[in-house]
Scaffold this motif. Structure first.
Motif, PDB file in Angstrom:
ATOM      1  N   ARG A  30       0.928  -1.252  -0.081  1.00 42.66           N
ATOM      2  CA  ARG A  30       0.057   0.151   0.099  1.00 42.66           C
ATOM      3  C   ARG A  30       0.754   1.286  -0.198  1.00 42.66           C
ATOM      4  O   ARG A  30       1.951   1.534   0.282  1.00 42.66           O
ATOM      5  N   PRO A  31       0.382   2.259  -0.686  1.00 38.00           N
ATOM      6  CA  PRO A  31       1.034   3.585  -0.405  1.00 38.00           C
ATOM      7  C   PRO A  31       1.683   3.968   0.775  1.00 38.00           C
ATOM      8  O   PRO A  31       0.716   4.041   1.612  1.00 38.00           O
ATOM      9  N   CYS A  49      -1.035   5.721   5.684  1.00 37.50           N
ATOM     10  CA  CYS A  49      -1.369   4.921   4.394  1.00 37.50           C
ATOM     11  C   CYS A  49      -2.010   5.700   3.424  1.00 37.50           C
ATOM     12  O   CYS A  49      -2.736   6.693   3.724  1.00 37.50           O
ATOM     13  N   GLY A  50      -1.866   5.387   2.041  1.00 43.82           N
ATOM     14  CA  GLY A  50      -2.276   6.333   1.143  1.00 43.82           C
ATOM     15  C   GLY A  50      -3.816   6.518   1.157  1.00 43.82           C
ATOM     16  O   GLY A  50      -4.392   7.475   0.906  1.00 43.82           O
ATOM     17  N   VAL A  54      -5.564  10.266   1.274  1.00 42.99           N
ATOM     18  CA  VAL A  54      -6.352  10.529   0.163  1.00 42.99           C
ATOM     19  C   VAL A  54      -7.645  11.159   1.082  1.00 42.99           C
ATOM     20  O   VAL A  54      -8.148  12.196   0.582  1.00 42.99           O
ATOM     21  N   TRP A  55      -8.040  10.504   1.773  1.00 49.71           N
ATOM     22  CA  TRP A  55      -9.540  10.923   2.612  1.00 49.71           C
ATOM     23  C   TRP A  55      -9.173  12.010   3.354  1.00 49.71           C
ATOM     24  O   TRP A  55     -10.090  13.159   3.080  1.00 49.71           O
ATOM     25  N   HIS A  56      -7.926  12.281   3.822  1.00 49.07           N
ATOM     26  CA  HIS A  56      -7.840  13.353   4.774  1.00 49.07           C
ATOM     27  C   HIS A  56      -7.712  14.406   3.827  1.00 49.07           C
ATOM     28  O   HIS A  56      -8.283  15.664   4.124  1.00 49.07           O
ATOM     29  N   ALA A  77      -2.018  -0.352  -4.484  1.00 49.46           N
ATOM     30  CA  ALA A  77      -1.433   0.816  -4.623  1.00 49.46           C
ATOM     31  C   ALA A  77      -2.302   1.947  -4.979  1.00 49.46           C
ATOM     32  O   ALA A  77      -1.725   3.086  -5.527  1.00 49.46           O
ATOM     33  N   CYS A  78      -3.456   1.683  -5.214  1.00 49.08           N
ATOM     34  CA  CYS A  78      -4.458   2.597  -5.646  1.00 49.08           C
ATOM     35  C   CYS A  78      -4.897   3.774  -4.841  1.00 49.08           C
ATOM     36  O   CYS A  78      -5.084   3.463  -3.798  1.00 49.08           O
TER      37      CYS A  78
END
Length: 178
Positions: A30-31, A49-50, A54-56, A77-78
């Motif tokens: 995971r990113p 974590c990616g 992104v959510w933040h 990795a998306c």
């Protein structure tokens, strides 16, 4: 990375809509993204974590207590926001069960078996004692400090999670020598 555009700029966009992270990855694939963390750092920059990063970046607020951020696609990795969801932990578990996402994965099967062995209330010798004893279930429950329903399961052979004192296959090996 402070914005979704910055994250998207570090990704390879695939034909089927995945944003595959080209930066650092965690051990599980995971990113690993340095971004604002509103949950643990009050918006301060932190490696996370990616999917959570992104959510933040999208919501600019903390993940609510009892909620979980997770990816809904098969690409670890998306970072595509359309492939990221934030729901209650119970709803996440229901989604996992419904989709069968982790079904048949050997490492998860072995981990669940290990958890079952740790939760086992009786060891192999005690189970054999329960199955061969002429005492009542109530007497055995008091003697061994377990419930009568647990004893009934062991007597019927339903509870197969046992502590492996000498190793996973020790009972099989010992049984073969007898």
């Amino acid at each position: 990375m402070r914005t979704i555009e910055e994250i998207k700029g570090r990704c390879v966009i695939t034909e089927d809509g995945h944003w595959l992270w080209r930066g650092a990855l965690r051990h599980d694939g995971r990113p690993n993204i340095y971004a604002p963390d509103y949950t643990r750092a009050d918006g301060g920059m932190r490696t996370q974590c990616g999917m959570r990063a992104v959510w933040h970046c999208l919501n600019e607020k903390a993940v609510p207590e009892g909620y979980r951020v997770f990816g809904t696609c098969d690409e670890l990795a998306c970072c595509n926001p359309a492939h990221i969801k934030c729901t209650k932990v119970a709803d996440y578990g229901a989604w996992l069960q419904r989709t069968g996402k982790f079904k048949g994965q050997t490492n998860r099967i072995l981990a669940n078996r290990a958890i079952g062995r740790q939760r086992a209330l009786l060891n192999q010798e005690q189970i054999l004692y329960v199955q061969t004893s002429k005492k009542t279930g109530v007497e055995l429950a008091e003697e061994l400090g377990v419930s009568t329903s647990v004893l009934s399961k062991y007597r019927r052979g339903e509870s197969i999670a046992v502590r492996a004192d000498s190793g996973l296959f020790s009972a099989l090996i010992a049984g073969g020598r007898a």
